[in-house]
Design a protein around this motif. Structure first.
Motif: not given
Length: 411
Positions: A172-194
């Motif tokens: 679950i990583e949007d890139g804001s703490a990884a020096n890569a803002p705007g990374l594609p990220m799992l959404d809540q529904a996909t995370l919940n289902a998995g």
């Protein structure tokens, strides 16, 4: 069958310090733990007797967050780390047949690759050729669970299980703490289902969560454990209560967060007990840092660990050590476990509580019922150190001997 007897030794059994004990190993297991007496000094014809006066015997240490390779596992064992938990990599069950019986390297359990969208974390930080396992036999056969919908996430879970994943990881990583803002990220529904599907199939679930937002998403999904601690905010009573109420365990990886903030492991590396065991490429890596989020605060990270511990949240030792590359720096397999132990004590855990976080607590939460403690019938993964790390945590680096499955490691 050979015997090893370690007598007159202080034992940290995974939970408590016990004075003046004798521990006997037969083959691959611990066969007795009891008070020492004069007869324990005898040497049998088929065994070794070790006088443990002034020493402490620990369970083999467990690093609950790594990205492993054969080289990494070999290095880890030199520092008394007898098991690594791979949070993204190739060493799933079918890939480690030889590892399980190779007493020259640490044992390993693995998630395989974590669920993430195409182009999502961790691909933005992996230098070409540096990914653990890349180029090794079987690398291309690993399941890559790239998911953008709940249906895709659900479909990948049985594939990961069939391929030998020991637990399931979600990134679950949007890139804001990884020096890569705007990374594609799992959404809540996909995370919940998995997460729901993994748990329905009896699998432990863990999540990569470097921000408070990601932490909230993981908790909402019902995750079992957080494989990171958020680095973007100071702790608040509300977020601490949210984590504590969820009943999750946390692998804070303080050494990793410090590296993300820009602190290197250079000071830690000045300890010759560390540097003397590191090849130049590992030493250079330890002396570097990620430096992806300089706005962060190590004091905030320590305060978060302190608050979580006070709230009763289980804390596990993990490092996020991966490949020997300065861009992934501040970390080295094995060595950084000892650094993390020191950081946990700095955060307010007692030395005994920190040692438990690297042994029995990790074993309990990852279902490793044969290790993490010193007791009759358990696997003889052991570390003998000079001094008393139950009162002085840095004494864990005074390594006198290591056993993996009862086999004494060549140091």
């Amino acid at each position: 069958m050979t015997f090893t007897t370690i007598s007159n030794v202080r034992v940290f059994d995974g939970e408590h310090a016990l004075e003046n004990r004798t521990v006997t190993i037969e083959g691959t297991v611990i066969v007795s733990v009891g008070p020492s007496n004069l007869d324990d000094r005898a040497v049998t014809a088929t065994g070794e007797a070790i006088d443990g006066t002034g020493k402490t015997l620990l369970p083999g240490l467990i690093d609950a967050h790594t990205h492993s390779s054969l080289d990494a596992l070999r290095l880890a064992l030199q520092f008394g780390v007898t098991t690594e938990l791979e949070m993204g990599g190739v060493l799933t069950a079918p890939k480690r047949t030889d590892i399980e019986t190779n007493d020259d390297i640490a044992d390993v359990r693995s998630s395989g690759f974590g669920l993430t969208p195409p182009g999502g974390h961790p691909f933005e930080i992996i230098p070409e050729g540096a990914f653990p396992g890349e180029g090794e036999p079987g690398f291309g056969e690993i399941v890559m669970p790239l998911s953008t919908t709940p249906e895709e996430a659900v479909a990948f879970i049985p594939e990961l299980i069939a391929s030998g994943s020991d637990f399931i990881k979600f990134l679950i990583e949007d890139g804001s703490a990884a020096n890569a803002p705007g990374l594609p990220m799992l959404d809540q529904a996909t995370l919940n289902a998995g997460v729901a599907e993994a748990q329905r199939l009896g699998m432990l679930t863990v999540a990569h969560t470097l921000t408070v937002g990601a932490t909230r998403m993981a908790i909402e999904a019902g995750i079992d454990g957080l494989a990171h601690l958020f680095v973007d905010e100071a702790p608040t009573p509300e977020i601490i209560d949210l984590i504590a109420s969820a009943g999750v365990f946390v692998v804070p990886c303080i050494v990793l967060n410090s590296s993300i903030i820009g602190l290197t492991g250079a000071e830690f590396a000045t300890d010759t007990r560390v540097s003397s065991k590191l090849a130049p490429h590992w030493l250079a890596t330890l002396q570097s840092s990620f430096n992806h989020y300089p706005a962060g605060s190590v004091d905030d990270v320590l305060a978060t660990v302190r608050a979580l511990h006070a709230a009763g949240v289980p804390i596990l030792v993990g490092t996020d050590a991966s490949a020997p590359d300065p861009s992934l720096g501040g970390l080295a397999h094995g060595a950084s476990v000892h650094h993390e132990l020191q950081m946990l004590v700095r955060a307010g855990l007692s030395p005994v509580e920190a040692l438990a976080a690297a042994t029995s607590v990790s074993a309990k939460h990852f279902g490793l019922t044969d290790r993490g403690r010193i007791a009759e019938g358990l696997r003889a993964d052991l570390v003998l150190v000079d001094g008393d790390p139950t009162s002085t945590i840095s004494d864990t680096l005074n390594i006198a001997a290591v056993w993996r499955r009862g086999s004494k490691v060549q140091m």
